[in-house]
Design a protein around this motif. Structure first.
Motif: not given
Length: 344
Positions: A92-99, A169-179
């Motif tokens: 994230w750029e330009g601010f301290d915390n996404p929350s 704000i930049t997001l990524e997919i980090t993983g999947l939970t599958t059967v």
């Protein structure tokens, strides 16, 4: 001669049998069903104004081979079992915390043009920790895409200052939970970046004063070059002219005084007729009060072919508004350089 033919024929039969025996151990080329289904971000980015109260991204499945042949380029084949998709805010750029900015996160999918899964009470089990930026959402079976919406503090970035630093704000997919046995993966290379667009810069909705005869004539010359309806307009026909400079496109909207009935989700509604031109932004100077702009699009011809149009030039923002200097190119013809004065 007959005996020679018999010998040759016998030799070929033996050779063919040998080839078949060798081929027994070969692996046949895989069909579409042998490859994993891939979940990915639908777009690489988006952006909205400082006072926007939400942003969102969509997760979709890659197109797959269509065995029916109806879609040569492939089509989306929905999942046969639910998958949990894990995602994370990585930068994230330009601010301290996404929350400080994000208030709430929801997930949904469209059922039709008027209904979403939220209307049906379907829960996609969205979990999000604003402190760590990590979250997850259920991608249901039988669905082609889902959307994750982040409700935001609309006052957090909203100011009267031209900000020269990026806010994103930049997001990524980090993983999947599958059967067990489910053949699904995700695109590890693609990210999604949301950018806050500064209201004091060039982005936003700008109006052309159609009651200013000189500006109206210049507008019709500039965009009438690619649109016959605009070329034939008189100022008395027009309710409003708006040029919107968005995250990755430019929209020219002429709202007419003439009304028409359209079908909305709540029933028929009378609205102003509109003439609209949409174009992709090819170049734009951002985080500044002056710079370059270029946008381009395509117009379908009567024979089904398309021709490209391009507008390019510069802009400058002052207390008087936005001054845009443009030339247009279409069908091997170019307009004169035209200057429009726009106001918010």
């Amino acid at each position: 001669m007959k005996s020679i033919r018999l010998i040759v024929t016998s030799f070929l039969l033996v050779l063919a049998a040998g080839c078949d025996k060798k081929n027994d151990d070969l692996v046949k080329p895989g069909t579409g069903d042998n490859f994993p289904q891939v979940i990915k971000f639908d777009d690489e980015g988006d952006g909205d104004a400082e006072d926007a109260d939400e942003f969102s991204f969509k997760l979709v499945l890659n197109d797959r081979y269509d065995a029916t042949g109806e879609n040569p380029g492939g089509k989306i084949i929905p999942l046969t079992e639910d998958v949990t998709v894990n995602f994370k805010i990585t930068e994230w750029e330009g601010f301290d915390n996404p929350s400080d900015y994000i208030r709430e996160v929801t997930g949904f999918y469209e059922i039709d043009d008027c209904t979403t899964s939220l209307d049906e009470g379907t829960d996609l089990n969205v979990v999000f920790d604003a402190a760590t930026g990590t979250g997850s959402v259920r991608f249901p079976k039988g669905v082609e895409e889902i959307e994750i919406a982040f409700a935001t503090d609309e006052d957090f970035f909203n100011d009267n200052t031209l900000n020269t630093e990026e806010r994103s704000i930049t997001l990524e997919i980090t993983g999947l939970t599958t059967v067990a046995g489910q053949n699904v993966t995700f695109n590890k290379a693609r990210q999604f970046k949301y950018e806050v667009l500064d209201d004091e810069a060039v982005h936003g909705d700008w109006e052309v004063d159609h009651e200013d005869s000189a500006q109206f004539v210049l507008f019709t010359r500039l965009f009438g070059h690619i649109n016959e309806d605009i070329a034939s307009l008189s100022a008395d026909d027009v309710e409003k002219i708006e040029i919107s400079i968005e995250y990755n496109e430019v929209k020219v909207l002429v709202e007419l005084k003439e009304m028409e009935e359209i079908e909305e989700c709540d029933g028929p509604e009378m609205v102003n007729k509109v003439i609209e031109i949409e174009a992709d932004l090819e170049d734009l100077s951002t985080l500044t009060n002056e710079g370059d702009i270029e946008f381009a699009g395509e117009i379908e011809q009567e024979d089904g072919s398309v021709k490209e149009f391009v507008y390019k030039g510069g802009f400058a923002i002052s207390s008087d508004g936005l001054t845009v200097t443009l030339t247009g190119e279409y069908d091997d013809e170019e307009t004169d350089e035209i200057v429009l004065l726009l106001k918010k």
